[in-house]
Design a protein around this motif. Structure first.
Motif, PDB file in Angstrom:
ATOM      1  N   PRO A  91      67.545  48.878  56.396  1.00 40.54           N
ATOM      2  CA  PRO A  91      67.422  48.439  54.995  1.00 40.54           C
ATOM      3  C   PRO A  91      68.765  48.312  54.286  1.00 40.54           C
ATOM      4  O   PRO A  91      68.946  47.413  53.456  1.00 40.54           O
ATOM      5  N   GLU A  92      69.714  49.203  54.605  1.00 39.31           N
ATOM      6  CA  GLU A  92      71.019  49.105  53.958  1.00 39.31           C
ATOM      7  C   GLU A  92      71.743  47.834  54.372  1.00 39.31           C
ATOM      8  O   GLU A  92      72.508  47.259  53.593  1.00 39.31           O
ATOM      9  N   ALA A  93      71.501  47.371  55.602  1.00 37.22           N
ATOM     10  CA  ALA A  93      72.112  46.114  56.044  1.00 37.22           C
ATOM     11  C   ALA A  93      71.550  44.935  55.257  1.00 37.22           C
ATOM     12  O   ALA A  93      72.261  43.959  54.985  1.00 37.22           O
ATOM     13  N   LEU A  94      70.270  45.020  54.876  1.00 39.74           N
ATOM     14  CA  LEU A  94      69.670  43.941  54.086  1.00 39.74           C
ATOM     15  C   LEU A  94      70.326  43.830  52.716  1.00 39.74           C
ATOM     16  O   LEU A  94      70.344  42.755  52.109  1.00 39.74           O
ATOM     17  N   ALA A  95      70.851  44.949  52.225  1.00 41.33           N
ATOM     18  CA  ALA A  95      71.539  44.932  50.937  1.00 41.33           C
ATOM     19  C   ALA A  95      73.005  44.555  51.086  1.00 41.33           C
ATOM     20  O   ALA A  95      73.722  44.450  50.088  1.00 41.33           O
ATOM     21  N   GLY A  96      73.453  44.339  52.325  1.00 43.36           N
ATOM     22  CA  GLY A  96      74.845  43.979  52.576  1.00 43.36           C
ATOM     23  C   GLY A  96      75.043  42.483  52.676  1.00 43.36           C
ATOM     24  O   GLY A  96      74.253  41.683  52.169  1.00 43.36           O
ATOM     25  N   THR A  97      76.071  42.100  53.404  1.00 44.42           N
ATOM     26  CA  THR A  97      76.465  40.688  53.423  1.00 44.42           C
ATOM     27  C   THR A  97      75.810  39.884  54.536  1.00 44.42           C
ATOM     28  O   THR A  97      75.698  38.665  54.431  1.00 44.42           O
ATOM     29  N   ASN A  98      75.372  40.539  55.622  1.00 43.37           N
ATOM     30  CA  ASN A  98      74.875  39.739  56.748  1.00 43.37           C
ATOM     31  C   ASN A  98      73.532  40.199  57.310  1.00 43.37           C
ATOM     32  O   ASN A  98      73.061  39.645  58.298  1.00 43.37           O
ATOM     33  N   GLY A  99      72.897  41.211  56.713  1.00 41.59           N
ATOM     34  CA  GLY A  99      71.623  41.687  57.248  1.00 41.59           C
ATOM     35  C   GLY A  99      70.538  40.627  57.218  1.00 41.59           C
ATOM     36  O   GLY A  99      69.694  40.548  58.115  1.00 41.59           O
ATOM     37  N   LEU A 100      70.566  39.773  56.200  1.00 42.04           N
ATOM     38  CA  LEU A 100      69.541  38.738  56.068  1.00 42.04           C
ATOM     39  C   LEU A 100      69.740  37.590  57.051  1.00 42.04           C
ATOM     40  O   LEU A 100      68.848  36.746  57.202  1.00 42.04           O
ATOM     41  N   ASP A 101      70.882  37.557  57.715  1.00 40.05           N
ATOM     42  CA  ASP A 101      71.121  36.492  58.690  1.00 40.05           C
ATOM     43  C   ASP A 101      70.224  36.617  59.915  1.00 40.05           C
ATOM     44  O   ASP A 101      70.186  35.703  60.747  1.00 40.05           O
ATOM     45  N   LEU A 107      67.612  42.616  46.355  1.00 42.11           N
ATOM     46  CA  LEU A 107      67.440  41.413  45.532  1.00 42.11           C
ATOM     47  C   LEU A 107      68.796  40.793  45.214  1.00 42.11           C
ATOM     48  O   LEU A 107      68.960  39.565  45.275  1.00 42.11           O
ATOM     49  N   ARG A 108      69.779  41.628  44.894  1.00 39.57           N
ATOM     50  CA  ARG A 108      71.110  41.114  44.586  1.00 39.57           C
ATOM     51  C   ARG A 108      71.697  40.392  45.807  1.00 39.57           C
ATOM     52  O   ARG A 108      72.289  39.319  45.689  1.00 39.57           O
ATOM     53  N   ALA A 109      71.512  40.979  46.996  1.00 44.46           N
ATOM     54  CA  ALA A 109      72.001  40.326  48.215  1.00 44.46           C
ATOM     55  C   ALA A 109      71.232  39.036  48.491  1.00 44.46           C
ATOM     56  O   ALA A 109      71.806  38.036  48.939  1.00 44.46           O
ATOM     57  N   LEU A 110      69.931  39.054  48.213  1.00 47.17           N
ATOM     58  CA  LEU A 110      69.103  37.862  48.424  1.00 47.17           C
ATOM     59  C   LEU A 110      69.579  36.691  47.571  1.00 47.17           C
ATOM     60  O   LEU A 110      69.588  35.543  48.019  1.00 47.17           O
ATOM     61  N   ARG A 111      69.969  36.980  46.347  1.00 46.70           N
ATOM     62  CA  ARG A 111      70.428  35.903  45.463  1.00 46.70           C
ATOM     63  C   ARG A 111      71.610  35.170  46.076  1.00 46.70           C
ATOM     64  O   ARG A 111      71.650  33.937  46.110  1.00 46.70           O
ATOM     65  N   GLY A 112      72.584  35.938  46.560  1.00 46.95           N
ATOM     66  CA  GLY A 112      73.748  35.303  47.167  1.00 46.95           C
ATOM     67  C   GLY A 112      73.403  34.575  48.449  1.00 46.95           C
ATOM     68  O   GLY A 112      73.906  33.476  48.716  1.00 46.95           O
ATOM     69  N   TRP A 113      72.508  35.172  49.246  1.00 51.84           N
ATOM     70  CA  TRP A 113      72.127  34.568  50.522  1.00 51.84           C
ATOM     71  C   TRP A 113      71.372  33.261  50.300  1.00 51.84           C
ATOM     72  O   TRP A 113      71.625  32.257  50.966  1.00 51.84           O
ATOM     73  N   LEU A 114      70.449  33.251  49.337  1.00 51.44           N
ATOM     74  CA  LEU A 114      69.685  32.034  49.058  1.00 51.44           C
ATOM     75  C   LEU A 114      70.552  30.965  48.399  1.00 51.44           C
ATOM     76  O   LEU A 114      70.304  29.769  48.568  1.00 51.44           O
ATOM     77  N   ALA A 115      71.568  31.390  47.636  1.00 50.01           N
ATOM     78  CA  ALA A 115      72.455  30.411  47.002  1.00 50.01           C
ATOM     79  C   ALA A 115      73.180  29.571  48.045  1.00 50.01           C
ATOM     80  O   ALA A 115      73.541  28.418  47.788  1.00 50.01           O
ATOM     81  N   ARG A 116      73.391  30.137  49.234  1.00 47.38           N
ATOM     82  CA  ARG A 116      74.046  29.385  50.314  1.00 47.38           C
ATOM     83  C   ARG A 116      73.052  28.526  51.084  1.00 47.38           C
ATOM     84  O   ARG A 116      73.445  27.782  51.987  1.00 47.38           O
ATOM     85  N   ARG A 117      71.777  28.653  50.757  1.00 39.12           N
ATOM     86  CA  ARG A 117      70.719  27.868  51.408  1.00 39.12           C
ATOM     87  C   ARG A 117      69.837  27.273  50.318  1.00 39.12           C
ATOM     88  O   ARG A 117      68.643  27.524  50.248  1.00 39.12           O
ATOM     89  N   ALA A 118      70.452  26.471  49.474  1.00 39.91           N
ATOM     90  CA  ALA A 118      69.795  26.037  48.238  1.00 39.91           C
ATOM     91  C   ALA A 118      68.514  25.260  48.494  1.00 39.91           C
ATOM     92  O   ALA A 118      67.616  25.243  47.653  1.00 39.91           O
ATOM     93  N   SER A 119      68.406  24.609  49.644  1.00 42.00           N
ATOM     94  CA  SER A 119      67.216  23.795  49.887  1.00 42.00           C
ATOM     95  C   SER A 119      65.971  24.648  50.089  1.00 42.00           C
ATOM     96  O   SER A 119      64.854  24.148  49.987  1.00 42.00           O
TER      97      SER A 119
END
Length: 569
Positions: free
Chosen positions: A161-171, A196-208
């Motif tokens: 879970p901590e990786a999901l809040a980081g920079t690459n866990g959602l990859d 959620l904060r990490a998700l915002r940045g991750w989704l911003a790079r995948r705008a479609s």
């Protein structure tokens, strides 16, 4: 026990709760002779087998003095959320899209969301789960529900879970599968907010991709609103709501379920109201799916008296009977049943857990009977069914008019449509990429029972950033929040970014949008020049049953402030 209406048994151990209920049942047999209704025992039982054994024992008691109901706050929260925001709201089911749900956190709430989503999906489900021990929990779930793989394509990924809040866990999420909804449901509110904060940045790079995000927050009133101020974020799981008496008793959600249950009681001679909780739970699931079925044929429940009497066509009955069988199969699978040539209730084996094509005709007819009963079931709770009138709208941002001027031009046209189709529920269908489309959506939503569908061809955040000086960004997001459906229309699934709309859509996206609206619309409104090639509504030989016999096209000329009408029948 003599005067109590509700008993809540929520001890940590199943054995303790079973003993509480059995003791209460014995006391009720001798002390509730004058009670008008059975004691409702809301009971926490983690093991399904223990619950079913207790239900069978209580069902044998006569007269019946106690009614068993399951206690599961996660299940109640999941049910309430997905009835408000169903899994198919973010996909184009009619176009063959299948909901692709991502669940971050697979504790009790995550599992409840997954199982509820499986049962509310009309066309199957793609499920991706991320958690520290997701694969082990997935194995446990599939052991309890061995047929789940037949109704759901599930992937369980082990991610801290901590990786999901980081920079690459959602990859770890599949890059080829755009999620239609993301649920963040770990037990810790602060952890969910970090993710959620990490998700915002991750989704911003995948705008479609642009999916709605649902975040579990147990005490939302204690939050600083700025921490969750995001346009497509929905908070759920408020303990003050999920632990309320109304939620525990399912009073608000079960109005229609009680009508369904009464229908089953009437059809089982000699059983009366003595049907056990298993049947009541089945009635809830069947009732919850009625909206799914009606959406599949372009219809919605509305207050009684606001639409004429409703009748399904035979083609609609056949389509919805197939959906009912698929729903029933998902329900059985979630309860741990599997297929076998001979039915054995004790071992949870059922001979009807087969595709529709393999069903005997008498089994198919039972599903058709359930479908034909839907108007009557709704009538009993003060509802009826209205067919949709799809009003497609497309324009160009280069057609410059103020929002007020667009409203003045559109309102007479919408009022004429209402008078021409008095028995229909208007549904604005527009990508919201231009001022005319946004104004039309607002005018249509002012009509009784009206709805909004948004086929996205560009990211909504990009539309919000490109709004003109006279348009309010907050009002735009409020409009988006009114959408019954908001789905990607032919958007690439590789996460590539799309340019923001400026004076107009690029030709490829505009052509895709126009083709979609021409096919789906009963009334097509165009605003500005350059749309002459769009047909005035599609009237192929295979036009769907229930749609109007005529199609309209309304061309708005913003320069002359006029409208011209075409009719095809």
């Amino acid at each position: 026990m003599a005067s109590a209406k509700v008993l809540v048994a929520s001890c940590p151990a199943d054995d303790s709760n079973v003993e509480v209920v059995r003791t209460a049942e014995r006391l009720c047999r001798s002390g509730r002779d004058g009670a008008a209704s059975p004691l409702i025992a809301i009971t926490r039982l983690l093991e399904p087998a223990r619950r079913h054994d207790l239900e069978r024992a209580l069902a044998e008691a006569r007269p019946r003095r106690l009614e068993l109901r399951p206690l599961s706050i996660p299940a109640s929260a999941a049910r309430a959320l997905l009835l408000r925001h169903p899994p198919d709201a973010s996909v184009d089911v009619a176009g063959g899209q299948i909901p692709s749900v991502v669940i971050l956190g697979f504790g009790a709430l995550g599992e409840a969301l997954a199982l509820q989503a499986v049962q509310l999906s009309a066309s199957g489900l793609v499920l991706t789960v991320l958690d520290r021990d997701a694969s082990a929990r997935g194995v446990s779930l599939l052991r309890r529900c061995p047929g789940l793989a037949e109704v759901c394509r599930a992937t369980f990924l082990d991610v801290d879970p901590e990786a999901l809040a980081g920079t690459n866990g959602l990859d770890r999420l599949p890059a080829h599968q755009a999620p239609s909804a993301i649920y963040v449901c770990f037990d810790d509110d602060e952890q969910n907010l970090r993710i959620l904060r990490a998700l915002r940045g991750w989704l911003a790079r995948r705008a479609s991709w642009d999916p709605p995000v649902y975040v579990s927050i147990s005490r939302p009133k204690e939050l600083d609103p700025g921490r969750v101020a995001e346009d497509r974020v929905v908070l759920f799981g408020d303990l003050a709501e999920t632990c309320s008496v109304e939620m525990l008793l399912d009073e608000k959600l079960d109005v229609l379920a009680r009508s369904v249950h009464a229908f089953h009681v009437e059809g089982i001679e000699g059983e009366g109201s003595e049907l056990p909780e298993t049947y009541r739970e089945a009635s809830r699931r069947q009732a919850d799916h009625i909206d799914v079925k009606l959406r599949a044929i372009g219809s919605r429940p509305v207050p009684r008296g606001s639409a004429p009497p409703f009748f399904f066509s035979e083609d609609e009955v056949e389509l919805l009977a197939r959906l009912e069988h698929a729903r029933w199969m998902a329900e059985r699978v979630v309860d741990g049943w599997r297929y076998g040539p001979v039915r054995d209730d004790a071992r949870r084996i059922h001979d009807l857990l087969v595709p529709w094509e393999q069903l005997a005709e008498n089994a198919r007819e039972r599903d058709r009977i359930a479908v034909r009963a839907i108007p009557t079931l709704l009538e009993r709770v003060g509802r009826t069914i209205a067919r949709d009138l799809v009003v497609g709208v497309v324009g160009r941002s280069s057609a410059r008019l103020s929002a007020r001027s667009w409203r003045d031009l559109l309102q007479p046209q919408i009022q004429t449509i209402v008078r021409r189709f008095p028995d229909r529920r208007l549904v604005a269908t527009t990508a919201l990429t231009d001022p005319a489309a946004r104004a039309a959506a607002q005018v249509i939503l002012e009509q009784p029972q009206a709805g909004l569908v948004v086929p996205r061809v560009v990211p909504l955040a990009d539309i919000a950033r490109s709004l003109g000086e006279n348009e309010n960004r907050e009002a735009f997001w409020q409009l988006v929040a009114c959408a019954e459906r908001c789905f990607a229309l032919g958007v690439p699934e590789d996460g590539a970014e799309m340019p923001a709309p400026r004076d107009s859509l690029d030709p490829v996206r505009e052509a895709r949008l126009c083709a979609f609206l021409a096919e789906r619309s009963d009334v097509l409104i165009t605003a500005g020049a350059g749309f002459e090639a769009i047909p005035a509504g599609s009237l192929p030989a295979g036009r769907q049953p229930g749609r109007p016999a005529e199609c309209l096209r309304i061309d708005l000329d913003p320069a002359a402030h006029t409208a011209s009408w075409q009719v095809r029948s």
